[in-house]
Design a protein around this motif. Sequence first.
Motif, PDB file in Angstrom:
ATOM      1  N   VAL A 118      34.533  43.273  48.421  1.00  0.00           N
ATOM      2  CA  VAL A 118      35.046  44.253  47.454  1.00  0.00           C
ATOM      3  C   VAL A 118      35.576  43.536  46.218  1.00  0.00           C
ATOM      4  O   VAL A 118      35.309  43.944  45.073  1.00  0.00           O
ATOM      5  CB  VAL A 118      36.151  45.113  48.098  1.00  0.00           C
ATOM      6  N   GLU A 119      36.330  42.469  46.421  1.00  0.00           N
ATOM      7  CA  GLU A 119      36.877  41.709  45.293  1.00  0.00           C
ATOM      8  C   GLU A 119      35.767  41.115  44.452  1.00  0.00           C
ATOM      9  O   GLU A 119      35.837  41.119  43.216  1.00  0.00           O
ATOM     10  CB  GLU A 119      37.806  40.615  45.827  1.00  0.00           C
ATOM     11  N   ASP A 120      34.725  40.613  45.093  1.00  0.00           N
ATOM     12  CA  ASP A 120      33.594  40.049  44.360  1.00  0.00           C
ATOM     13  C   ASP A 120      32.913  41.121  43.521  1.00  0.00           C
ATOM     14  O   ASP A 120      32.516  40.891  42.374  1.00  0.00           O
ATOM     15  CB  ASP A 120      32.614  39.430  45.355  1.00  0.00           C
ATOM     16  N   LEU A 121      32.782  42.321  44.080  1.00  0.00           N
ATOM     17  CA  LEU A 121      32.152  43.418  43.351  1.00  0.00           C
ATOM     18  C   LEU A 121      33.003  43.839  42.151  1.00  0.00           C
ATOM     19  O   LEU A 121      32.488  44.089  41.057  1.00  0.00           O
ATOM     20  CB  LEU A 121      31.953  44.597  44.299  1.00  0.00           C
ATOM     21  N   LEU A 122      34.326  43.901  42.351  1.00  0.00           N
ATOM     22  CA  LEU A 122      35.219  44.306  41.260  1.00  0.00           C
ATOM     23  C   LEU A 122      35.283  43.270  40.153  1.00  0.00           C
ATOM     24  O   LEU A 122      35.584  43.590  39.005  1.00  0.00           O
ATOM     25  CB  LEU A 122      36.626  44.558  41.812  1.00  0.00           C
ATOM     26  N   ASP A 123      35.011  41.992  40.485  1.00  0.00           N
ATOM     27  CA  ASP A 123      35.029  40.941  39.470  1.00  0.00           C
ATOM     28  C   ASP A 123      34.065  41.229  38.325  1.00  0.00           C
ATOM     29  O   ASP A 123      34.340  40.920  37.171  1.00  0.00           O
ATOM     30  CB  ASP A 123      34.662  39.583  40.092  1.00  0.00           C
ATOM     31  N   GLY A 124      32.905  41.794  38.659  1.00  0.00           N
ATOM     32  CA  GLY A 124      31.907  42.046  37.618  1.00  0.00           C
ATOM     33  C   GLY A 124      31.911  43.458  37.107  1.00  0.00           C
ATOM     34  O   GLY A 124      30.976  43.859  36.405  1.00  0.00           O
TER      35      GLY A 124
END
Length: 449
Positions: free
Chosen positions: A285-291
């Motif tokens: 989820v954090e990786d997705l929100l990064d972009g």
Amino acid sequence: MVDRYARGGGALVVVTHDRWFLDAVCTRTWEVHDGVVDQYEGGYAAYVLARAERAQQAATVESKRQNLLRKELAWLRRGAPARTSKPKFRIDAATALIADEPPPRDSLALARTATARLGKDVLDIEDVTYTLPDGRVLFDDITWRLGPGDRYGVVGVNGAGKTTLLRLLTGSAVPTSGRVRRGKTVRVAELRQDVEDLDELAGLTVVEAVEREKRTIVVAGKELTAAQLVERLGFTRERARTLVGELSGGERRRLQLLRLLVGEPNVLLLDEPTNDLDTDTLAAVEDLLDGWPGTLIVVSHDRYLLERVCDRQVALLGDGHLRDLPGGVEEYLQLRGAALAASGAGSTSAVGSAAAASAAASAPATGGADTPSTPGPSAAEVRAARKEVQRIERRLQRISALEADLHTRMAAQATDHQAVTALDAELRALAAEREELELAWLEAAETAG
């Protein structure tokens, strides 16, 4: 917690997805997966590092998981507050893994994209007062302006009004006085704490529930299908074909977020998004929100998440005001500690004055201050501490080499039970010595500066 369960004074076993808590309290981490238990020395940061090292050594084909782990390490290496005291020898080990890793997000590029999608006006709370039906003033003349690409974390005690603040932003709550202005191009999506909105989709599969919103979405410049996005957030191909009514609580939470993201909102409000999520899903989820190039507001008690995906934090301290936190969550904890100390009984009524007192206490001292200062270590003590640090690091490097040699010998003599038992005893002795040396390193490093 740490004081109550001192070393040698008892045992503590905790099951939690709170990664900051794991780092602060735990000395060993167990990962339960696929019917086995893997053991790691240290808290969450050490677990992430050791797991990435194992993955590299084994040359696995799980490239997606490795990339997420390396991105986690890259963030840890850049100096989150609670990790700046990590021993240098652990940081050096992590450096080799993340040498070419890009930053989690390009804030300037995301801000430019967000500006293009949103324009200059996003959401403005202007002179808002909100009074509850019982007469209690929840917000007292607060002003908060959100711009394109802003990423805020919201913290505060239960009942301080965090969820109501999000409702004001969505328009589902109307202020008693003041106003909330919204830009013309704003499209707000809110992830609520409950998952009851999925009940009507119980007869659909996960992929079908996402496709009902949209079939494709662009993430970090790449177009993903609903099936690809579902897989990216941890649903295996088998689980992606599972009916929504048969999903676990964590899977329903993931599906909630997926359905919001495929709608391509430009303002995303997340209310306790980490409830019921495991650490692998949290990382995804954090990786997705990064972009994600929009304005992001996160209400959460998960300190790791707030430090990871948000650029700034604000606090509701229970006094009706919204306070900016330049020092992040650490500043909020200091303010709460000062408030509790001032009240004596832990009530929130004295938070405002305690916050002011805390701010004054943390301000740089002026010439007339009479506060006594604690004398620092002498020059000789600093030199001795630096020598001790160097000695310990040399011994730790030697221990690492000895451990590698023992592992090689154990693999070569795998069929000799007695030999393996003896080698395992040597490994345990080295691990115990390493633990003592790491503690000594921390003490010496604190003196050495």
